[in-house]
Design a protein around this motif. Structure first.
Motif, PDB file in Angstrom:
ATOM      1  N   GLN A   1       0.826  -1.239   0.065  1.00  0.00           N
ATOM      2  CA  GLN A   1      -0.003  -0.019   0.006  1.00  0.00           C
ATOM      3  C   GLN A   1       0.824   1.201  -0.186  1.00  0.00           C
ATOM      4  OE1 GLN A   1      -3.376  -0.336  -0.356  1.00  0.00           O
ATOM      5  NE2 GLN A   1      -2.834  -2.570  -0.359  1.00  0.00           N
TER       6      GLN A   1
ATOM      7  N   HIS B   1      -5.164   4.533  -4.191  1.00  0.00           N
ATOM      8  CA  HIS B   1      -4.492   4.119  -5.010  1.00  0.00           C
ATOM      9  C   HIS B   1      -4.317   5.051  -6.323  1.00  0.00           C
ATOM     10  CE1 HIS B   1      -3.366   0.337  -3.299  1.00  0.00           C
ATOM     11  NE2 HIS B   1      -4.624   0.400  -3.101  1.00  0.00           N
TER      12      HIS B   1
ATOM     13  N   PHE C   1       1.457   3.309  -5.449  1.00  0.00           N
ATOM     14  CA  PHE C   1       1.800   1.890  -4.623  1.00  0.00           C
ATOM     15  C   PHE C   1       3.161   2.206  -3.912  1.00  0.00           C
ATOM     16  CE2 PHE C   1       2.623   1.413  -9.189  1.00  0.00           C
ATOM     17  CZ  PHE C   1       3.959   1.299  -9.368  1.00  0.00           C
TER      18      PHE C   1
END
Length: 452
Positions: free
Chosen positions: A128, A417, A447
């Motif tokens: 993440q 994202h 990311f």
């Protein structure tokens, strides 16, 4: 193409499985046989995988990109390539046939053909984006898996007697580019390299190659020496490379300044097997270590997480000056890769090619750095990028090729994202009349990548 003319294309792509059996990513095609050396088209590929049996799959797909060169009839540069691939699969690799159509809608190329295709399945390790700055255990490299990346600058000095397509002598030419390496063991590596001419009378020349090399340390691992061989495509800028195939070979030495940063020098020869271009080259390098192989396949390494971004970029260069003396706007499609240095600063590498604006064959490669603010409210943040690079082709007046660009932008987070980035800035050719305002919009994917 025109009557009795044939051209061979070589393409490569890097596709991520965004959903099961759905793939998306950047792709590039270039001429390797015929007489259109220098034709490059970059863009985005989407494909589906339909498994027929454990060893057979059918994969329809669509490529959309922009570019041109080699005096080919590409019009504004937009290229479409719908295709259907029949693939034999075996342990993560596959080989097969591709039935495709290549079309330049605003140009004069429409071709149906059968080609060969090979692919290799690999992992893409990520986490993440909000975990940037923390650490994770991983036995594998993150992202694309490169161990180091370097920027190269120097000169090509064509062999005596080398002439360009117009019959003129090819004099000393300035060069700028990059190389990224992946080590298979302590001494052997493969890599990807690309570059363009940035000084002289051959703006518009570009090259993209795959490389293999060997490297050995001296003097307490501070000094390293190696040799490298590369094969790929090159052309443009009226350089006579025939169909576009290019081979290079050289030797180099690198000095490790810090644990992460190194400098080096490289020298060697470049040759177009079916063209007239043969040249000695000398380069200086500055590079950075990105990652490293796990020393033991039975354990995990603790790796720092770096923030990273990939983006699909569309830009409009307003009133771009042409060598004919006119000014006309042109539009490009591009691919952008960013890697964080700190939470607010990052390095960026970008490649853009024309798809509209009567500038088919125009391409631009840029490297630089950016700074961005934290999110202010509702996912909005601001930033600015400073870039240098090379541009040319398509009749754009970027004499010599060297350009600088500055882009302030606003970023709107759509979720954790994905973001939308809008910018307005200015590009300036150091010697030509290509000095334009530029507006761009980019779809950004964020990311976290494990690294050393």
């Amino acid at each position: 193409m025109s009557s009795n003319e044939r051209m061979g294309l070589l393409g490569g792509n890097y596709l991520l499985e965004v959903q099961q059996d759905v793939f998306l990513g950047p792709a590039v095609y270039s001429s390797v046989t015929g007489k259109r050396g220098g034709l490059y088209v970059g863009g985005i590929e989407a494909s589906l995988r339909k498994t027929v049996s454990p060893s057979l799959s059918i994969e329809p797909g669509m490529y959309i990109g922009g570019g041109g060169g080699g005096s080919a009839g590409v019009g504004g540069g937009l290229m479409l390539r719908p295709h259907l691939d029949l693939m034999l699969r075996n342990k993560g690799s596959s080989f097969g046939l591709s039935i495709s159509q290549v079309r330049f809608p605003s140009g004069h190329i429409t071709s149906n053909q059968i080609g060969l295709v090979a692919s290799l399945d690999e992992t893409f390790i990520y986490t993440q984006p909000e975990l940037a700055g923390q650490s994770m255990l991983s036995s594998e490299r993150g992202g694309l898996g490169f161990d180091r990346i370097m920027i190269n600058g120097g000169s090509y000095q064509p062999r005596s007697g080398t002439t360009k397509l117009d019959g003129s002598t090819a004099g000393k030419i300035g060069y700028a580019g990059f190389r990224a390496d992946h080590f298979l063991n302590d001494h052997v590596f493969w890599g990807l390299e690309g570059g363009a001419f940035a000084h002289g009378s051959s703006d518009g020349y570009a090259e993209v190659l795959g490389a293999v090399g060997v490297e050995y340390p001296l003097i307490s691992n501070k000094l390293k020496v190696g040799a490298i061989a590369a094969l790929g495509t090159g052309g443009g800028g009226r350089i006579n490379v025939g169909g576009g195939a290019l081979v290079k070979g050289g030797v180099y030495a690198q000095w490790q300044i810090t644990d992460q940063v190194f400098v080096g020098v490289e020298g060697g020869m470049a040759d177009s097997p079916n063209g007239n271009f043969r040249s000695r080259y000398e380069l200086v390098q500055i590079g950075m270590k990105l990652d490293g192989a796990n020393k033991s396949s039975h354990s995990d390494d603790l790796r720092k997480i770096n923030g990273a971004e990939w983006a699909l970029d569309g830009a409009d260069y307003l009133k771009a000056a042409r060598k004919s003396g006119t000014k006309e706007s042109l539009q490009t499609i591009g691919f952008v890769m960013n890697r964080d240095i700190t939470s607010s600063t990052y390095l960026t590498a970008q490649a853009h090619s024309a798809l509209r604006g009567n500038a088919g064959g125009f391409s631009i490669g840029l490297v630089g750095a950016g700074i961005r603010s934290p999110e202010i409210s509702h996912g909005v943040s601001f930033g600015v990028e400073g870039l240098i690079g090379a541009a040319g082709g398509g009749g754009v007046d970027s004499q010599g090729g060297a350009v600088v660009q500055a882009i302030p932008y606003a970023n709107f987070a759509l979720n954790k994202h994905i973001g939308l980035r809008l910018g307005v800035g200015r590009i300036h050719s150091l010697k030509g009349e290509f000095n334009s305002n530029v507006a761009n919009a980019a779809l950004v994917v964020k990311f976290g990548l494990p690294s050393q």
